[in-house]
Design a protein around this motif. Sequence first.
Motif, short mmCIF file in Angstrom:
data_model
loop_
_atom_site.label_atom_id
_atom_site.label_comp_id
_atom_site.label_asym_id
_atom_site.label_seq_id
_atom_site.Cartn_x
_atom_site.Cartn_y
_atom_site.Cartn_z
N LEU A 1 0.80 -1.22 0.00
CA LEU A 1 0.00 0.00 0.00
C LEU A 1 0.84 1.27 0.00
N TYR A 2 1.96 1.25 0.73
CA TYR A 2 2.69 2.49 0.97
C TYR A 2 4.05 2.58 0.26
N ALA A 3 4.49 1.53 -0.40
CA ALA A 3 5.85 1.51 -0.97
C ALA A 3 6.09 2.68 -1.91
N ARG A 4 5.12 3.02 -2.75
CA ARG A 4 5.33 4.06 -3.75
C ARG A 4 4.80 5.42 -3.30
N LYS A 5 4.32 5.49 -2.05
CA LYS A 5 3.82 6.78 -1.55
C LYS A 5 4.94 7.56 -0.89
N SER A 6 4.71 8.86 -0.70
CA SER A 6 5.73 9.73 -0.11
C SER A 6 6.12 9.24 1.28
N CYS A 7 7.39 9.39 1.58
CA CYS A 7 7.92 8.93 2.87
C CYS A 7 7.37 9.73 4.05
N ILE A 8 6.71 10.85 3.77
CA ILE A 8 6.19 11.65 4.88
C ILE A 8 5.06 10.94 5.61
N ALA A 9 4.57 9.82 5.02
CA ALA A 9 3.49 9.07 5.67
C ALA A 9 3.92 8.52 7.03
N PHE A 10 5.19 8.17 7.15
CA PHE A 10 5.69 7.60 8.41
C PHE A 10 6.69 8.54 9.10
N MET A 11 6.58 9.80 8.78
CA MET A 11 7.51 10.79 9.32
C MET A 11 6.96 11.44 10.58
N ASN A 12 7.84 11.71 11.54
CA ASN A 12 7.48 12.54 12.69
C ASN A 12 7.51 14.00 12.21
N HIS A 13 6.33 14.64 12.18
CA HIS A 13 6.22 15.98 11.60
C HIS A 13 6.69 17.09 12.54
N SER A 14 6.90 16.76 13.78
CA SER A 14 7.31 17.82 14.73
C SER A 14 8.55 17.39 15.52
N PRO A 15 9.65 17.19 14.83
CA PRO A 15 10.87 16.80 15.54
C PRO A 15 11.46 18.00 16.28
N LEU A 16 12.41 17.72 17.15
CA LEU A 16 13.15 18.79 17.82
C LEU A 16 14.16 19.35 16.83
N VAL A 17 14.07 20.65 16.55
CA VAL A 17 14.99 21.33 15.64
C VAL A 17 15.71 22.42 16.42
N VAL A 18 17.03 22.41 16.38
CA VAL A 18 17.81 23.39 17.14
C VAL A 18 18.86 24.02 16.25
N GLU A 19 19.21 25.26 16.55
CA GLU A 19 20.29 25.93 15.84
C GLU A 19 21.64 25.39 16.33
N HIS A 20 22.63 25.46 15.48
CA HIS A 20 23.94 24.86 15.76
C HIS A 20 24.62 25.48 16.98
N ASP A 21 24.27 26.75 17.30
CA ASP A 21 24.97 27.42 18.40
C ASP A 21 24.22 27.36 19.72
N VAL A 22 23.22 26.50 19.81
CA VAL A 22 22.54 26.27 21.08
C VAL A 22 23.48 25.48 21.99
N SER A 23 23.57 25.87 23.25
CA SER A 23 24.45 25.15 24.19
C SER A 23 23.89 23.77 24.47
N LEU A 24 24.78 22.86 24.82
CA LEU A 24 24.34 21.50 25.14
C LEU A 24 23.43 21.48 26.35
N GLN A 25 23.67 22.39 27.30
CA GLN A 25 22.79 22.44 28.47
C GLN A 25 21.38 22.82 28.06
N ASP A 26 21.24 23.87 27.22
CA ASP A 26 19.91 24.26 26.75
C ASP A 26 19.30 23.16 25.90
N LEU A 27 20.13 22.51 25.09
CA LEU A 27 19.63 21.41 24.25
C LEU A 27 19.09 20.28 25.10
N SER A 28 19.76 19.99 26.20
CA SER A 28 19.28 18.91 27.07
C SER A 28 17.92 19.26 27.66
#
Length: 427
Positions: A91-118
Motif C-alpha cells: 500500500l505504501y511503498a510508492r507513496k511519499s515517505c512523509i506518511a511515516f515521518m514525525n512531523h514535529s521533531p526537535l529542531v535546534v540551531e547549531h549554536d545552542v548550548s548542550l545544556q539548553d539542548l538537554s
Amino acid sequence: MPNTAVPSRLTATRRSASQVRPGINGRSLAGHLAQNCPVASPEDTNEQVLHLFSEHQHVGALPVVENGRPMGIINRNQFMSQLAKPFHRELYARKSCIAFMNHSPLVVEHDVSLQDLSFMAVANGEKALADGFIITRDQQYIGIGAGVDLVKAIADLQAEKNRLVMESINYASVIQKSFLRSSREDMAAALNDYFMHWEPRDVVGGDYYYFVKHDDGFFCAVIDCTGHGVPGAFMTLIIASALNQVLKETDLHNPAAALAEVNRTVKQSLGQFDGGRQGMDDGGEMHSDDGMDTAFCWVDHRSRTLTFAGAKTPLFILPPGAEDLEVIKGDKKGVGYIDTPMDYAWENQTLSLKPGSRVYITTDGIIDQIGGPKQIAFGKKRLKKAIMECASKSMEQQKAHIMDTFYKYQGEHLRRDDVSIFGFRLD
C-alpha cells in the motif's frame, strides 16, 4: 521503478568545532553533535527510504529535508514496524515517505548550548532521544544529532566541569593549609608532646586552628566555623584575617578580650547587626548569620596557668594521676553570629596545671558524628573513654587511638562535619 539512489544533494557533513562559532568551545554546542547522515526529501517514496535504511545499517533515523529546510524525521524502528504489517508495503511503498515521518521533531540551531539542548530534549519528550534531533544554521539543515550522543556529551561536559572544580578546590586546599603553616611551626617549637589532627570533611573545610609562641608562653585556638566544604573554607579565611588583625593588637594573656575583639571584627565584616533577623533586607541583600565556635587559651610557662575563654567549645583537662577528664565549659554564645551582641563579653577561666597535665580541645565534628549499631552521636562520653584508654601513652599515640576509635564508630556512615582535635602535655 523509482530511483533508489541516495539523494546525495542533501547529505550533511559533521562540522568542526571551529566552524560552529569562532572563539567559543564548539564541544559545548549542538553543532558538535551534527552527524554525517543521508537525508530524504518529501518526493522520495517509502521504498527509497527502505533502501536507504538497508544500505546504512548504522542510521537510526532519517531526516526529511526540502529545499534545505528540515520537515521531519523518520525513525528506523517505527518505519520498519509499519512496513512489516500485512499489506502495508504494497500500500505504501510508492507513496511519499512523509506518511511515516514525525512531523514535529526537535529542531535546534547549531549554536545552542548542550545544556539548553538537554532541557529542550527533556521538554520534547522521549521522541527527541529516540529519534534524535535536527541541527540547523540559519534554519538550514546541517545535520542530525543522536540522543545517545547528547547524553554522552552532557556526561563528558559534567565530568570536565567536575574536574575543573576539583582542581580549583584542591588548589584552595593548598592555600588553606598555607594559612596553618606558621601555627604548625610554632606548635612544634613550643611543645615537646602534642598532636594536632585537622581533617576537613571535604577537601577544604570550616575548621581552623591558630597557635603562636611567645617567650613567656603560648596562645592557641581551635575554631569551628559555620559550614564545611567551600563555604566553610571561605569562613576560615575571614576568621584568619580577623585573627591576624586582632591578635597582633590584643593582649594574648587575655583570651576573653581577644574573643570580644574578634567578635566585633567578624560582625563588621559580615554585616551582622540586625539583632537576630536573617533574610533579605529592603535592598534585596541577604543577611549573613555566620560565625564560629572556639576555645581561646593562653598558657603561661612561669606560673603554670592556663587561661581559657570558650565560645560554645569546652576544654578537657586530665591532671596527672586523675581517673577522669575534667570538662571546663565555655560560654553559650558563639562568635560573630547575629544573636551575639556586638559588645558581648566572654569570661576568662584560669586553671593551675601540674606538670604532666594533658589538655584537649576538639570541634564538634567528633562529638556529633553518627555511628555505631544504634546510629547515635559519638558524644563526649565516648571521647572521654577513648582518651582515658590511652592516657599513659604519648600524645601522638593517643591521637592514633582516638581517631581509630572514632573511625570504627563511624563505620559506613557519612561524615557529618569537619574533624579537628588538639592535645598537648605540659612539661
